[in-house]
Design a protein around this motif. Structure first.
Motif, PDB file in Angstrom:
ATOM      1  N   ARG A 295       0.836  -1.198   0.000  1.00  0.00           N
ATOM      2  CA  ARG A 295       0.000   0.000   0.000  1.00  0.00           C
ATOM      3  C   ARG A 295       0.870   1.246   0.000  1.00  0.00           C
ATOM      4  N   GLN A 296       0.468   2.242  -0.774  1.00  0.00           N
ATOM      5  CA  GLN A 296       1.144   3.528  -0.736  1.00  0.00           C
ATOM      6  C   GLN A 296       0.676   4.300   0.495  1.00  0.00           C
ATOM      7  N   ILE A 297       1.625   4.915   1.183  1.00  0.00           N
ATOM      8  CA  ILE A 297       1.327   5.640   2.414  1.00  0.00           C
ATOM      9  C   ILE A 297       1.215   7.126   2.118  1.00  0.00           C
ATOM     10  N   HIS A 298       0.123   7.735   2.558  1.00  0.00           N
ATOM     11  CA  HIS A 298      -0.021   9.184   2.451  1.00  0.00           C
ATOM     12  C   HIS A 298       0.714   9.833   3.620  1.00  0.00           C
ATOM     13  N   ARG A 299       1.568  10.801   3.311  1.00  0.00           N
ATOM     14  CA  ARG A 299       2.374  11.465   4.326  1.00  0.00           C
ATOM     15  C   ARG A 299       1.922  12.911   4.505  1.00  0.00           C
ATOM     16  N   ASP A 300       1.721  13.305   5.756  1.00  0.00           N
ATOM     17  CA  ASP A 300       1.508  14.701   6.114  1.00  0.00           C
ATOM     18  C   ASP A 300       2.775  15.215   6.780  1.00  0.00           C
ATOM     19  N   HIS A 301       3.224  16.402   6.409  1.00  0.00           N
ATOM     20  CA  HIS A 301       4.463  16.946   6.988  1.00  0.00           C
ATOM     21  C   HIS A 301       4.149  18.089   7.938  1.00  0.00           C
ATOM     22  N   ALA A 302       4.912  18.139   9.027  1.00  0.00           N
ATOM     23  CA  ALA A 302       4.778  19.192  10.029  1.00  0.00           C
ATOM     24  C   ALA A 302       6.176  19.635  10.453  1.00  0.00           C
ATOM     25  N   ASP A 303       6.239  20.697  11.259  1.00  0.00           N
ATOM     26  CA  ASP A 303       7.521  21.235  11.700  1.00  0.00           C
ATOM     27  C   ASP A 303       8.266  20.242  12.576  1.00  0.00           C
ATOM     28  N   TRP A 304       9.561  20.442  12.660  1.00  0.00           N
ATOM     29  CA  TRP A 304      10.389  19.649  13.567  1.00  0.00           C
ATOM     30  C   TRP A 304       9.879  19.813  15.003  1.00  0.00           C
ATOM     31  N   ARG A 305      10.018  18.747  15.782  1.00  0.00           N
ATOM     32  CA  ARG A 305       9.617  18.805  17.189  1.00  0.00           C
ATOM     33  C   ARG A 305      10.818  19.112  18.077  1.00  0.00           C
ATOM     34  N   ALA A 306      10.545  19.699  19.230  1.00  0.00           N
ATOM     35  CA  ALA A 306      11.614  20.085  20.158  1.00  0.00           C
ATOM     36  C   ALA A 306      12.444  18.872  20.554  1.00  0.00           C
ATOM     37  N   GLY A 307      13.768  19.064  20.527  1.00  0.00           N
ATOM     38  CA  GLY A 307      14.674  18.017  20.975  1.00  0.00           C
ATOM     39  C   GLY A 307      14.929  16.926  19.967  1.00  0.00           C
ATOM     40  N   ASP A 308      14.314  17.013  18.776  1.00  0.00           N
ATOM     41  CA  ASP A 308      14.480  15.944  17.794  1.00  0.00           C
ATOM     42  C   ASP A 308      15.889  15.990  17.205  1.00  0.00           C
ATOM     43  N   GLN A 309      16.542  14.851  17.188  1.00  0.00           N
ATOM     44  CA  GLN A 309      17.882  14.755  16.619  1.00  0.00           C
ATOM     45  C   GLN A 309      17.769  14.473  15.117  1.00  0.00           C
ATOM     46  N   ARG A 310      18.538  15.213  14.309  1.00  0.00           N
ATOM     47  CA  ARG A 310      18.534  14.931  12.876  1.00  0.00           C
ATOM     48  C   ARG A 310      19.134  13.549  12.604  1.00  0.00           C
ATOM     49  N   TRP A 311      20.113  13.190  13.400  1.00  0.00           N
ATOM     50  CA  TRP A 311      20.825  11.917  13.195  1.00  0.00           C
ATOM     51  C   TRP A 311      21.252  11.376  14.555  1.00  0.00           C
ATOM     52  N   TYR A 312      20.964  10.124  14.794  1.00  0.00           N
ATOM     53  CA  TYR A 312      21.525   9.447  15.965  1.00  0.00           C
ATOM     54  C   TYR A 312      21.741   7.972  15.623  1.00  0.00           C
ATOM     55  N   VAL A 313      22.959   7.521  15.817  1.00  0.00           N
ATOM     56  CA  VAL A 313      23.300   6.110  15.641  1.00  0.00           C
ATOM     57  C   VAL A 313      24.200   5.708  16.798  1.00  0.00           C
ATOM     58  N   SER A 314      23.892   4.602  17.449  1.00  0.00           N
ATOM     59  CA  SER A 314      24.668   4.131  18.599  1.00  0.00           C
ATOM     60  C   SER A 314      25.967   3.471  18.157  1.00  0.00           C
ATOM     61  N   ASP A 315      27.033   3.822  18.830  1.00  0.00           N
ATOM     62  CA  ASP A 315      28.267   3.038  18.737  1.00  0.00           C
ATOM     63  C   ASP A 315      28.091   1.855  19.684  1.00  0.00           C
ATOM     64  N   THR A 316      27.892   0.688  19.139  1.00  0.00           N
ATOM     65  CA  THR A 316      27.552  -0.493  19.946  1.00  0.00           C
ATOM     66  C   THR A 316      28.765  -1.355  20.277  1.00  0.00           C
ATOM     67  N   ARG A 317      29.968  -0.868  19.979  1.00  0.00           N
ATOM     68  CA  ARG A 317      31.138  -1.730  20.163  1.00  0.00           C
ATOM     69  C   ARG A 317      31.395  -2.070  21.626  1.00  0.00           C
ATOM     70  N   ARG A 318      31.193  -1.107  22.534  1.00  0.00           N
ATOM     71  CA  ARG A 318      31.423  -1.419  23.948  1.00  0.00           C
ATOM     72  C   ARG A 318      30.432  -2.472  24.429  1.00  0.00           C
ATOM     73  N   ALA A 319      29.159  -2.298  24.108  1.00  0.00           N
ATOM     74  CA  ALA A 319      28.154  -3.276  24.537  1.00  0.00           C
ATOM     75  C   ALA A 319      28.442  -4.648  23.954  1.00  0.00           C
ATOM     76  N   ALA A 320      28.802  -4.703  22.667  1.00  0.00           N
ATOM     77  CA  ALA A 320      29.095  -5.998  22.045  1.00  0.00           C
ATOM     78  C   ALA A 320      30.287  -6.669  22.708  1.00  0.00           C
ATOM     79  N   ARG A 321      31.306  -5.885  23.014  1.00  0.00           N
ATOM     80  CA  ARG A 321      32.524  -6.435  23.614  1.00  0.00           C
ATOM     81  C   ARG A 321      32.299  -6.874  25.057  1.00  0.00           C
TER      82      ARG A 321
END
Length: 356
Positions: A295-321
């Motif tokens: 199914r095609q999804i209809h998207r509605d766009h709104a302003d950025w929300r407070a505190g929203d990170q543009r990018w976040y990726v965890s460095d998981t090496r410590r947890a894995a080790r």
């Protein structure tokens, strides 16, 4: 059914144990032969069904205390019975913290303090493993970003390759970030000040079965639920923001491993997410969902929300080790599993072959 303590056995206490991650964790612990005391106020819509599911699957292993995390007397009684505490009870939405900061403060920070104080006063030094958040690192606005394949990506090749590590300076934004961040630090300090064995998981986006996703929290499940119903989805920002998503079974594995290795890892915080291999933009997730549902999804766009990170990726090496973790389930496979579960639970009327 008698509670485990009545039978002379000490249960594992899971606060927020009827919630999404809590229910999956309680199920894993019960399957491994542990008695589990679920402590939950049952305020979030749908969590009653998670508790019923746990009781049906493990009638001799699961007991419940229906109480608020701010109820010091009820909490002390539950902690007094326990052999270990997984503290997952929380107010979980940034948006809610902005509209009712006192509720957020009392639930997340006061509630965590009451857990820790009850453990401090108990007759045994039981482990406490705490669910924190990547929001303790703030909005990461100092990280230069560009676009790669329609998604934000750091310009720094080391950050792009590995993600955000635990030595990243803390920077609390929004009442939610403040309450969870302060609680995070209290949990770590309890190991230093009182010798309580503790560990903290600063989690990215966890998803999977038993998640009752809403617009404010649990966005992967929320996107799927809306798509299966043929309803539009609101995107805050441009949809190019990136998160590393982690299937709930992998998160539960990390929690169990932390308990098993608590003597070696006490007093440490771990970033927990899908890592660079499972870093996806909102647009990429929506595209995957469209393929799964047909199914095609209809998207509605709104302003950025407070505190929203543009990018976040965890460095998981410590947890894995330190925890001996296996590679995370690939995100496309995980979303297909969640879609199957949601179709079964919500009866979305989508042909099974379209869900593969």
């Amino acid at each position: 059914m008698n509670a485990p303590a009545v039978l002379g056995r000490r249960p594992v206490l899971v606060t927020g144990g009827a919630g999404f991650i809590g229910a999956n964790l309680a199920d894993r612990l019960a399957r491994e032969g542990h008695d589990v005391l679920v402590y939950d106020a049952l305020l979030r819509p749908g969590v009653e069904s998670n508790l019923a599911w746990l009781r049906q699957r493990h009638p001799r292993r699961i007991s419940a205390a229906v109480a608020d995390i701010r109820d010091g007397s009820a909490l002390a009684a539950a902690v007094g019975e326990a052999q270990a505490v997984f503290h997952l009870a929380a107010q979980v939405a940034v948006t809610t913290s902005l509209t009712d900061p006192r509720e957020d403060f009392e639930t997340n920070l006061l509630g965590t303090f009451l857990v820790l104080d009850a453990v401090r006063r108990a007759d045994t030094r039981m482990p406490v493993i705490f669910a924190s958040t990547n929001k303790v690192y703030g909005d990461l606005g100092d990280i230069g970003l560009g676009l790669s394949d329609g998604a934000y990506a750091p310009r720094d090749p080391a950050i792009r390759a590995h993600g955000i590590a635990e030595d990243r300076p803390l920077d609390f934004h929004t009442p939610y970030g403040c309450s969870k961040g302060a609680a995070d630090q209290y949990v770590l300090d309890w190991a230093r000040s009182y010798g309580v064995p503790t560990a903290v998981f600063r989690m990215s986006c966890i998803y999977g079965p038993r998640q009752m996703g809403t617009e404010d929290q649990g966005w992967v499940a929320h996107f799927l639920i809306r798509a299966l119903r043929g309803e539009p989805i609101s995107i805050y920002g441009d949809g190019r923001q990136v998160r590393d998503v982690l299937f709930v079974d992998d998160a539960v594995e990390a929690y169990c491993a932390a308990w098993q290795r608590i003597g070696a890892i006490s007093g440490q915080a771990f970033n927990l997410g899908g890592g660079p291999a499972n870093a996806v933009s909102l647009r990429q997730v929506l595209g995957c969902i469209e393929e799964i549902t047909g199914r095609q999804i209809h998207r509605d766009h709104a302003d950025w929300r407070a505190g929203d990170q543009r990018w976040y990726v965890s460095d998981t090496r410590r947890a894995a080790r330190e925890l001996g973790l296996r590679p995370a389930l690939p995100w496309r496979r995980g979303i297909a599993v969640l879609a199957d579960w949601l179709r079964e639970v919500h009866g979305a009327g989508v042909p099974a072959e379209a869900m593969r």
